[in-house]
Design a protein around this motif. Structure first.
Motif, PDB file in Angstrom:
ATOM      1  N   VAL A   1     -19.723   5.504  45.685  1.00  0.00           N
ATOM      2  CA  VAL A   1     -18.965   4.908  44.584  1.00  0.00           C
ATOM      3  C   VAL A   1     -17.594   4.494  45.114  1.00  0.00           C
ATOM      4  O   VAL A   1     -16.851   5.306  45.638  1.00  0.00           O
TER       5      VAL A   1
ATOM      6  N   HIS B   1     -17.024  -0.110  41.632  1.00  0.00           N
ATOM      7  CA  HIS B   1     -17.723   0.556  40.538  1.00  0.00           C
ATOM      8  C   HIS B   1     -16.772   0.790  39.369  1.00  0.00           C
ATOM      9  O   HIS B   1     -17.109   0.520  38.214  1.00  0.00           O
TER      10      HIS B   1
ATOM     11  N   ASP C   1     -20.677  10.908  43.143  1.00  0.00           N
ATOM     12  CA  ASP C   1     -21.399   9.763  42.592  1.00  0.00           C
ATOM     13  C   ASP C   1     -22.085  10.139  41.295  1.00  0.00           C
ATOM     14  O   ASP C   1     -22.032   9.397  40.307  1.00  0.00           O
TER      15      ASP C   1
ATOM     16  N   TYR D   1     -21.480   8.357  37.722  1.00  0.00           N
ATOM     17  CA  TYR D   1     -22.486   7.658  36.929  1.00  0.00           C
ATOM     18  C   TYR D   1     -22.672   8.322  35.574  1.00  0.00           C
ATOM     19  O   TYR D   1     -22.860   7.649  34.568  1.00  0.00           O
TER      20      TYR D   1
ATOM     21  N   SER E   1     -16.599  -7.750  41.846  1.00  0.00           N
ATOM     22  CA  SER E   1     -17.705  -7.600  42.798  1.00  0.00           C
ATOM     23  C   SER E   1     -17.565  -8.544  43.987  1.00  0.00           C
ATOM     24  O   SER E   1     -18.181  -8.319  45.020  1.00  0.00           O
TER      25      SER E   1
END
Lengths: 112, 176
Positions: free
Chosen positions: A14, A18, B7, B11, B114
């Protein structure tokens, strides 16, 4: 050496992107809320959502650049958000006292 | 691809934040919207903590989940929310364009994010204990941004007076 040092492992997948994309998602959801809802209080909540998304971007960049200025900005954003909520809710109470409903369409009748 | 603990935390918190944000804009009862917003605030505070911004995470919990949300819920309790007839604005065409414009905002912001390459967080250098980062933040607020910080105090005072003045329109809370 400090014993409570926080070391984020660099193998973590990450990254900055993100957090930025999460921030963009939350901001867009806030925009949808502001545009679609009729209740003034829910519109104010959506604005809070957008400000929170901006805060996530600020803190993520602050972590990425290892620079605390971004976190100082978050304080100012939070203060503005609290002030905006206070004034917005005061307006909502005024509208409710006059029209017995907190609908955005009554804003145009609010004079004097 | 192996997920580290960080991570999984990210998430999970991001999923909770997005789902509860959807709850804010989709539920028709404003009280449920406020509760969803509280969940969003808490998960955003968790995200701040995952970015090692401990003090900001604490302030987020206290100011947003504590103060602002309570203000929202109190004002909602003041109103009779059951009389809400229409939660969403009508008009299919305008609704379509509203969604499209929000999607365009997301496309711009998400696309810029991105396209900026694969930016990773480097290891924190130097002393990074929570106490030290809070100290650094205080240094910034009370030295570099001292004027802005004091101006914020004045702004909050004016806002408090303005909010009281606004809610006194129509002769105070007892007028009807």
């Amino acid at each position: 050496m400090p014993t409570s040092a926080v070391v984020v492992d660099s193998i973590s997948s990450v990254g900055l992107n993100h957090y930025l994309i999460l921030s963009a998602i939350l901001f867009s959801l806030g925009v949808v809320g502001v545009l679609m809802r009729r209740n003034i209080i829910v519109i104010l909540m959506s604005i809070e959502l957008m400000l929170n998304a901006v805060n996530i971007a600020f803190v993520a960049f602050s972590r990425y650049l290892q620079n605390m200025d971004g976190q100082a900005m978050v304080f100012f954003v939070m203060t503005i958000a609290a002030a905006e909520a206070a004034v917005g809710l005061a307006l909502a109470t005024t509208i409710f006292k006059k029209f017995r409903e907190v609908n955005i369409r009554y804003f145009e009748h609010l004079k004097g | 691809m192996s997920l580290s603990l960080n991570d999984i935390l990210f998430y999970f918190l991001a999923g909770v934040a997005v789902l509860s944000a959807l709850g804010v804009i989709l539920q028709s009862n404003p009280i449920y919207c406020a509760l969803s917003l509280a969940l969003t605030m808490v998960s955003v505070a968790g995200l701040f903590a995952s970015l090692s911004a401990w003090f900001v995470a604490g302030v987020q919990l206290i100011v947003y989940a504590g103060a602002v949300l309570v203000l929202f819920v109190m004002v909602l309790m003041l109103f009779d929310t059951k009389t809400e007839k229409r939660a969403f604005s009508k008009g299919i065409v305008s609704g379509f364009f509203k969604i499209v414009s929000a999607a365009m905002i997301f496309a711009i912001a998400g696309g810029a994010a991105s396209m900026s390459g694969d930016a990773r967080f480097s290891k924190l250098t130097g002393v990074v204990s929570a106490t030290q980062s809070t100290k650094d933040l205080a240094d910034l607020l009370f030295k570099k941004y001292l004027f802005s910080f004091e101006a914020m105090g004045a702004l909050l005072l004016f806002i408090a007076i303005g909010a009281v003045a606004l809610s006194r329109i129509q002769g105070g809370t007892h007028a009807d």
